[in-house]
Scaffold this motif. Structure first.
Motif, PDB file in Angstrom:
ATOM      1  N   VAL A 151      -7.829   9.071  -4.532  1.00 40.24           N
ATOM      2  CA  VAL A 151      -9.137   9.103  -3.871  1.00 40.24           C
ATOM      3  C   VAL A 151      -9.076   9.957  -2.611  1.00 40.24           C
ATOM      4  CG1 VAL A 151     -10.824   7.698  -2.621  1.00 40.24           C
ATOM      5  CG2 VAL A 151      -9.944   6.924  -4.826  1.00 40.24           C
ATOM      6  N   THR A 152      -7.992   9.831  -1.868  1.00 39.26           N
ATOM      7  CA  THR A 152      -7.835  10.627  -0.649  1.00 39.26           C
ATOM      8  C   THR A 152      -7.826  12.119  -0.983  1.00 39.26           C
ATOM      9  OG1 THR A 152      -6.577   8.864   0.435  1.00 39.26           O
ATOM     10  CG2 THR A 152      -6.366  11.083   1.343  1.00 39.26           C
ATOM     11  N   GLU A 153      -7.082  12.495  -2.021  1.00 35.35           N
ATOM     12  CA  GLU A 153      -7.005  13.909  -2.397  1.00 35.35           C
ATOM     13  C   GLU A 153      -8.334  14.405  -2.951  1.00 35.35           C
ATOM     14  OE1 GLU A 153      -4.358  16.364  -5.609  1.00 35.35           O
ATOM     15  OE2 GLU A 153      -3.312  15.437  -3.915  1.00 35.35           O
ATOM     16  N   LEU A 154      -9.050  13.541  -3.649  1.00 33.93           N
ATOM     17  CA  LEU A 154     -10.315  13.926  -4.262  1.00 33.93           C
ATOM     18  C   LEU A 154     -11.429  14.086  -3.233  1.00 33.93           C
ATOM     19  CD1 LEU A 154     -12.129  14.256  -6.845  1.00 33.93           C
ATOM     20  CD2 LEU A 154     -12.468  11.766  -6.723  1.00 33.93           C
ATOM     21  N   THR A 155     -11.539  13.130  -2.315  1.00 34.70           N
ATOM     22  CA  THR A 155     -12.686  13.078  -1.401  1.00 34.70           C
ATOM     23  C   THR A 155     -12.390  13.543   0.012  1.00 34.70           C
ATOM     24  OG1 THR A 155     -12.242  10.802  -0.676  1.00 34.70           O
ATOM     25  CG2 THR A 155     -13.538  11.088  -2.694  1.00 34.70           C
ATOM     26  N   GLY A 156     -11.117  13.540   0.396  1.00 36.32           N
ATOM     27  CA  GLY A 156     -10.779  13.839   1.783  1.00 36.32           C
ATOM     28  C   GLY A 156     -10.913  12.627   2.684  1.00 36.32           C
ATOM     29  N   VAL A 157     -11.253  11.472   2.101  1.00 37.77           N
ATOM     30  CA  VAL A 157     -11.404  10.228   2.862  1.00 37.77           C
ATOM     31  C   VAL A 157     -10.207   9.332   2.569  1.00 37.77           C
ATOM     32  CG1 VAL A 157     -12.820   8.184   3.277  1.00 37.77           C
ATOM     33  CG2 VAL A 157     -13.909  10.379   2.746  1.00 37.77           C
ATOM     34  N   LYS A 158      -9.465   8.941   3.613  1.00 39.36           N
ATOM     35  CA  LYS A 158      -8.288   8.083   3.440  1.00 39.36           C
ATOM     36  C   LYS A 158      -8.704   6.626   3.609  1.00 39.36           C
ATOM     37  CE  LYS A 158      -3.390   7.992   4.682  1.00 39.36           C
ATOM     38  NZ  LYS A 158      -2.348   8.632   5.531  1.00 39.36           N
ATOM     39  N   PRO A 159      -8.635   5.824   2.555  1.00 40.11           N
ATOM     40  CA  PRO A 159      -9.068   4.429   2.659  1.00 40.11           C
ATOM     41  C   PRO A 159      -8.205   3.627   3.625  1.00 40.11           C
ATOM     42  CG  PRO A 159      -8.968   5.122   0.362  1.00 40.11           C
ATOM     43  CD  PRO A 159      -8.287   6.184   1.171  1.00 40.11           C
ATOM     44  N   ASP A 160      -8.831   2.625   4.235  1.00 41.31           N
ATOM     45  CA  ASP A 160      -8.106   1.725   5.134  1.00 41.31           C
ATOM     46  C   ASP A 160      -7.391   0.633   4.346  1.00 41.31           C
ATOM     47  OD1 ASP A 160      -9.138   2.912   7.606  1.00 41.31           O
ATOM     48  OD2 ASP A 160     -11.057   2.061   7.003  1.00 41.31           O
ATOM     49  N   ASP A 192       0.832  -1.212   0.000  1.00 43.21           N
ATOM     50  CA  ASP A 192       0.000   0.000   0.000  1.00 43.21           C
ATOM     51  C   ASP A 192       0.862   1.255   0.000  1.00 43.21           C
ATOM     52  OD1 ASP A 192       0.995   0.189   2.555  1.00 43.21           O
ATOM     53  OD2 ASP A 192      -0.954   0.408   3.528  1.00 43.21           O
ATOM     54  N   ASP A 193       2.177   1.079   0.082  1.00 41.50           N
ATOM     55  CA  ASP A 193       3.139   2.180  -0.036  1.00 41.50           C
ATOM     56  C   ASP A 193       2.844   3.343   0.900  1.00 41.50           C
ATOM     57  OD1 ASP A 193       4.691   0.990  -2.177  1.00 41.50           O
ATOM     58  OD2 ASP A 193       2.976   1.401  -3.485  1.00 41.50           O
ATOM     59  N   GLY A 194       2.242   3.038   2.043  1.00 40.05           N
ATOM     60  CA  GLY A 194       1.958   4.074   3.033  1.00 40.05           C
ATOM     61  C   GLY A 194       0.771   4.954   2.692  1.00 40.05           C
ATOM     62  N   ALA A 195      -0.017   4.557   1.689  1.00 46.06           N
ATOM     63  CA  ALA A 195      -1.151   5.396   1.260  1.00 46.06           C
ATOM     64  C   ALA A 195      -2.400   5.159   2.091  1.00 46.06           C
ATOM     65  CB  ALA A 195      -1.463   5.134  -0.211  1.00 46.06           C
ATOM     66  N   SER A 196      -2.457   4.066   2.851  1.00 48.20           N
ATOM     67  CA  SER A 196      -3.654   3.746   3.627  1.00 48.20           C
ATOM     68  C   SER A 196      -3.530   4.247   5.060  1.00 48.20           C
ATOM     69  CB  SER A 196      -3.882   2.227   3.643  1.00 48.20           C
ATOM     70  OG  SER A 196      -2.951   1.588   4.505  1.00 48.20           O
ATOM     71  N   THR A 197      -4.575   4.015   5.835  1.00 47.25           N
ATOM     72  CA  THR A 197      -4.540   4.371   7.254  1.00 47.25           C
ATOM     73  C   THR A 197      -3.725   3.380   8.062  1.00 47.25           C
ATOM     74  OG1 THR A 197      -6.531   3.070   7.715  1.00 47.25           O
ATOM     75  CG2 THR A 197      -6.843   5.393   7.096  1.00 47.25           C
ATOM     76  N   GLY A 198      -3.327   2.284   7.418  1.00 45.51           N
ATOM     77  CA  GLY A 198      -2.641   1.214   8.125  1.00 45.51           C
ATOM     78  C   GLY A 198      -3.532   0.005   8.310  1.00 45.51           C
ATOM     79  N   GLY A 199      -4.724   0.055   7.767  1.00 47.98           N
ATOM     80  CA  GLY A 199      -5.653  -1.075   7.865  1.00 47.98           C
ATOM     81  C   GLY A 199      -6.863  -0.736   8.709  1.00 47.98           C
ATOM     82  N   PHE A 200      -7.976  -1.410   8.407  1.00 45.14           N
ATOM     83  CA  PHE A 200      -9.224  -1.162   9.128  1.00 45.14           C
ATOM     84  C   PHE A 200      -9.072  -1.508  10.605  1.00 45.14           C
ATOM     85  CE2 PHE A 200      -9.568  -5.681   8.646  1.00 45.14           C
ATOM     86  CZ  PHE A 200     -10.346  -6.105   9.716  1.00 45.14           C
ATOM     87  N   GLN A 201      -9.922  -0.912  11.427  1.00 49.82           N
ATOM     88  CA  GLN A 201      -9.963  -1.215  12.861  1.00 49.82           C
ATOM     89  C   GLN A 201     -11.394  -1.520  13.268  1.00 49.82           C
ATOM     90  OE1 GLN A 201      -7.673   1.460  15.449  1.00 49.82           O
ATOM     91  NE2 GLN A 201      -6.725   2.351  13.626  1.00 49.82           N
ATOM     92  N   LYS A 202     -11.551  -2.445  14.193  1.00 50.38           N
ATOM     93  CA  LYS A 202     -12.873  -2.923  14.568  1.00 50.38           C
ATOM     94  C   LYS A 202     -13.719  -1.854  15.250  1.00 50.38           C
ATOM     95  CE  LYS A 202     -11.501  -7.772  15.013  1.00 50.38           C
ATOM     96  NZ  LYS A 202     -11.455  -8.951  15.909  1.00 50.38           N
ATOM     97  N   ASP A 203     -13.095  -0.894  15.901  1.00 56.23           N
ATOM     98  CA  ASP A 203     -13.853   0.100  16.653  1.00 56.23           C
ATOM     99  C   ASP A 203     -13.998   1.425  15.909  1.00 56.23           C
ATOM    100  OD1 ASP A 203     -11.183   0.730  16.775  1.00 56.23           O
ATOM    101  OD2 ASP A 203     -11.198   1.319  18.885  1.00 56.23           O
ATOM    102  N   LYS A 204     -13.737   1.415  14.597  1.00 55.05           N
ATOM    103  CA  LYS A 204     -13.850   2.630  13.810  1.00 55.05           C
ATOM    104  C   LYS A 204     -14.636   2.353  12.531  1.00 55.05           C
ATOM    105  CE  LYS A 204      -9.524   4.786  15.381  1.00 55.05           C
ATOM    106  NZ  LYS A 204      -8.238   5.378  14.947  1.00 55.05           N
ATOM    107  N   ALA A 205     -15.056   3.424  11.861  1.00 54.79           N
ATOM    108  CA  ALA A 205     -15.682   3.264  10.552  1.00 54.79           C
ATOM    109  C   ALA A 205     -14.665   2.645   9.592  1.00 54.79           C
ATOM    110  CB  ALA A 205     -16.161   4.607  10.023  1.00 54.79           C
ATOM    111  N   ILE A 206     -15.157   1.927   8.587  1.00 51.47           N
ATOM    112  CA  ILE A 206     -14.288   1.225   7.638  1.00 51.47           C
ATOM    113  C   ILE A 206     -14.466   1.832   6.253  1.00 51.47           C
ATOM    114  CG2 ILE A 206     -13.787  -0.992   6.533  1.00 51.47           C
ATOM    115  CD1 ILE A 206     -14.765  -2.367   9.059  1.00 51.47           C
TER     116      ILE A 206
END
Length: 580
Positions: free
Chosen positions: A251-260, A141-155
Motif C-alpha cells: 500500500v505504501t508503494e502504491l499510494t505513497g501513504v505509509k500506514p500507522d 508490523d516488521d517495521g512497515a508502519s510509521t511506528g503507530g498513530f499519534q494524537k497530534d497527526k493525521a491517522i
C-alpha cells in the motif's frame, strides 16, 4: 444482557461495578463483600512467582482453561499482553463519571475490514476493556508502519479482510484451502483535526508491484520474502507466506501513504458483528440470487445478519457488472448502512448492549504489534470518536480495465486521476472539504453575474478568435453591432493562443459592462475573468472577449445546462441506495 445475566442482582448497573484507579489510570472491577461473583472476568493479577508471558501463545490463570475459538485465522507470531499490574488498595470506592462516558462519540463500521468495530468498543466500553484484552491477537508490523498513530497527526489505518475459510460453516465458501489473501482492503485516513475521514477501497484485482517483504516467522526468525512485479494486489497477503506487514508495504508503494497501523479480520467477523448489533438494514433494487456467495434476497429492504450478511458483502455476480468493483460498491453501501444503524439506536450508550459487540469485535480481530496494548486501542478509539461520520467519504482507487487482457479480469491504475486521489490523502486534504470549497468557488463565480448591467450602447469590447472556426470574430462583431446594439465593439483578429473555453476579461470598473455582455452572449460566471482592461483602436479602455473552441456561432448561448434533464438517474451519498 442485563446485570443478572452477568452474575449481579438487585438491578445493579454493570458499569457501576468498575471504578477508576487514579494511580494507574485503569478501570477495575469492584465487588462488594456480599455480592456474588461477576460473570465478567476481572483483569488478571500476576502472582509474584509468575514469569512474563512468552512472545507467543497465552498464559492462563491457574485453574482456568479457555476453549479454542472456532474459525479464527491464526497469523504467525501473534502474542498476548501480560497481566495488568496489581491495583493499589483503598481506591475502590469511586465510580466513573457516567456523564463523560455517555458523551463519547464512537465511530463503528464493518465490512471486509470488520476490525474497525473494536476501536469503537474500546472507546465506548473502556470500563471493562481489560477483560477484552485477552481476546486481542497481534502480529509484528516488521517495521512497515510509521511506528503507530499519534494524537497530534493525521491517522492512517489499513483495514484488511482476508478470505481465509477457517471457522464453522466457512469451508463451503469458494476455495476452502485459501491461504488468506487480502480480499478486501481499505485505507482509512482520518484528518489531523479529526473533522473528516476518507475510506479508500483498493481493488483486490488491481495489478501492482509487491515489494520485498522482511517478515517475522513463527519461530521468531526473520525472513525476506522476495517481491513480485505486476501481480494482483490481493497476493500481498498469504501468498508465499506473506504477512499483513507485506500488504502494508504494498500500500505504501502504491499510494505513497505509509500506514500507522493495520487491523485484520476474517469471515467470522462479518457474521458475529452483524449479529451483535441486531442486523443491518440493506436495500436491493432487484431479486438477487448468487449461488457462489449463497446470497438470495428478494427486491426490497431486508435486515441481514450472520451468514446472510457475509453472503451480502461477498456477492459479485448478482450485482452491477458482476466483478470486484461492483462488490466494492456493495460493501461501501453496507458500511454506510451499519453506521446509520448504530447512530439511530441506543447501542453505544448501553454498556450491556455494547458487551456482545465488543466481545465479537475483539475475537474477530488481529492487530499489528504497535496496537497490542489495550491502552493504545482505547486511545485510538477516542481519537476516532471525535470524527463526525457525516464527513466520512467512501471512495475507490481510480482504475481502468487492464488493456493487455482480451478477457477482462484485472484492472490497472487510472494514471490520470489516481495520483490526485493519493495526493489528497497524503497531504491530508479532505474530500468533503474539497466539495465544500468547490461550492464556495461556484457561489463566488455565480456572484459575478449578479448586479447592475450597463446599457448595450455603453459596452466596449475587443473580439479575438482563440480557437473558434475561422471568421467567428467577424461574425460575432456583426451580430453584436447589428442585432444587440453593442456598437462600441471591434474585431481584434486572432488570439496569441487557443482556448478551450470562451472568456471575457474585464477591469473592476467594467463589471456592469461585463454583466451586460454575458447576458447577451449567454456566458456563465466561470467565463468571466476579472482582470485588466485593454486600449481599443480609439484609445479607450475596453474589455477582451476571446472566442474559444466551445464557441458554436453568434447568438448561440455558451452557458452549459445547470440542471439534469428529467428522468436522468442521480443519487447522493446520504440517501439509502438499493443494490442493482
Amino acid at each position: 444482557m442485563d446485570a443478572q445475566g452477568r452474575g449481579r442482582a438487585d438491578d445493579i448497573d454493570p458499569a457501576d461495578q468498575w471504578v477508576l484507579n487514579p494511580d494507574t489510570g485503569e478501570y477495575e472491577l469492584r465487588l462488594g463483600p456480599s455480592a456474588p461473583q461477576s460473570g465478567v472476568p476481572a483483569p488478571r493479577r500476576p502472582r509474584p512467582s509468575e514469569a512474563a508471558p512468552p512472545a507467543r501463545g497465552r498464559t492462563e490463570a491457574p485453574g482456568r482453561s479457555r476453549p479454542e475459538t472456532p474459525g479464527r485465522a491464526v497469523p504467525p507470531q501473534r502474542r498476548r499482553r501480560g497481566a495488568p499490574e496489581e491495583p493499589l488498595p483503598g481506591r475502590r470506592g469511586r465510580r466513573p463519571a457516567k456523564k463523560a462516558a455517555k458523551s463519547k462519540k464512537i465511530l463503528l463500521w464493518t465490512g471486509g475490514a470488520m476490525a474497525f468495530v473494536l476501536v469503537a468498543g474500546s472507546g465506548a466500553a473502556y470500563f471493562y476493556i481489560e477483560h477484552l484484552n485477552d481476546n486481542i491477537a497481534s502480529v509484528s508490523d516488521d517495521g512497515a508502519s510509521t511506528g503507530g498513530f499519534q494524537k497530534d497527526k493525521a491517522i492512517n489505518i489499513l483495514l484488511i479482510g482476508t478470505d481465509k475459510r477457517t471457522g464453522k460453516g466457512n469451508g463451503s465458501y469458494g476455495d476452502a484451502g485459501s491461504v488468506g489473501h487480502a480480499d478486501t482492503t481499505i485505507l482509512l485516513h482520518v484528518s489531523k483535526d479529526r473533522s473528516n475521514a476518507t475510506a479508500l477501497s483498493i481493488p483486490r484485482d488491481l495489478i501492482t508491484d509487491v515489494p520485498d517483504c522482511p517478515t517475522t516467522q513463527e519461530d521468531g526468525t526473520r525472513k525476506i520474502i522476495p517481491g513480485t512485479r505486476q501481480v494482483r494486489f490481493n497476493t500481498s497477503l498469504g501468498q508465499d507466506g506473506r504477512t499483513p506487514s507485506c500488504t502494508m508495504r504494498t500500500v505504501t508503494e502504491l499510494t505513497g501513504v505509509k500506514p500507522d497501523n493495520f487491523m485484520v479480520a476474517d469471515f467470522n467477523a462479518v457474521k458475529t458483528l452483524t449479529s451483535a448489533v441486531g442486523g443491518v438494514e440493506v436495500c436491493v433494487g432487484k431479486d438477487l440470487d448468487d449461488p457462489d456467495s449463497h446470497l438470495k434476497l428478494s427486491k426490497g429492504t431486508h435486515t441481514i445478519e450472520g451468514e446472510q450478511a457475509l453472503a451480502f458483502v461477498r456477492t459479485r455476480h448478482a450485482v452491477g457488472f458482476g466483478g470486484d468493483l461492483s462488490r466494492i460498491g456493495l460493501q461501501q453501501q453496507f458500511l454506510s448502512a451499519l453506521m446509520r444503524k448504530l447512530k439511530s439506536n441506543d447501542t453505544l450508550t448501553s454498556p450491556s448492549k455494547m458487551l456482545d459487540l465488543a466481545e465479537a469485535g475483539t475475537k474477530a480481530l488481529t492487530v499489528d504489534s504497535q496496537l497490542d496494548s489495550i491502552g493504545k486501542l482505547k486511545d485510538l478509539g477516542l481519537e476516532l470518536g471525535k470524527l463526525n461520520t457525516k464527513n466520512l467519504t467512501f471512495t475507490t482507487v481510480p482504475v481502468i480495465d487492464n488493456p493487455t487482457e482480451k478477457v477482462k479480469a484485472t484492472v490497472v491504475l487510472n494514471e490520470s486521476t489516481a495520483p490526485q486521489v493519493f495526493g489528497m490523502i497524503k497531504n491530508d486534504v479532505s474530500f468533503t472539504a474539497v466539495k465544500e470549497q468547490k461550492k464556495k468557488e461556484a457561489a463566488a463565480v455565480a456572484a459575478r453575474l449578479k448586479g447592475t448591467k450597463a446599457p448595450a450602447s455603453e459596452v466596449r469590447v475587443r473580439i479575438l478568435n482563440g480557437g473558434a472556426v475561422a471568421g467567428s470574430a467577424q461574425e460575432t462583431l456583426s451580430w453584436l453591432q447589428n442585432e444587440e446594439g453593442v456598437a462600441k465593439s471591434e474585431n481584434a483578429g486572432n488570439a496569441p493562443a487557443s482556448l478551450a473555453k470562451t472568456t471575457l476579461e474585464y477591469a473592476p470598473d467594467q463589471a456592469d459592462q461585463a454583466r451586460r455582455l454575458a447576458d447577451i452572449m449567454g456566458l456563465s460566471g466561470s467565463a468571466m475573468k476579472p482582470g485588466e482592461s485593454v486600449t481599443n483602436s480609439q484609445g479607450l479602455p475596453a474589455m477582451t472577449l476571446t472566442l474559444g473552441k466551445d464557441f458554436e456561432g453568434a447568438g448561440v448561448s455558451l452557458t452549459a445546462p445547470s440542471k439534469a434533464p428529467e428522468g436522468v438517474q442521480k443519487s447522493t451519498a446520504d440517501k439509502v441506495e438499493c443494490a442493482k
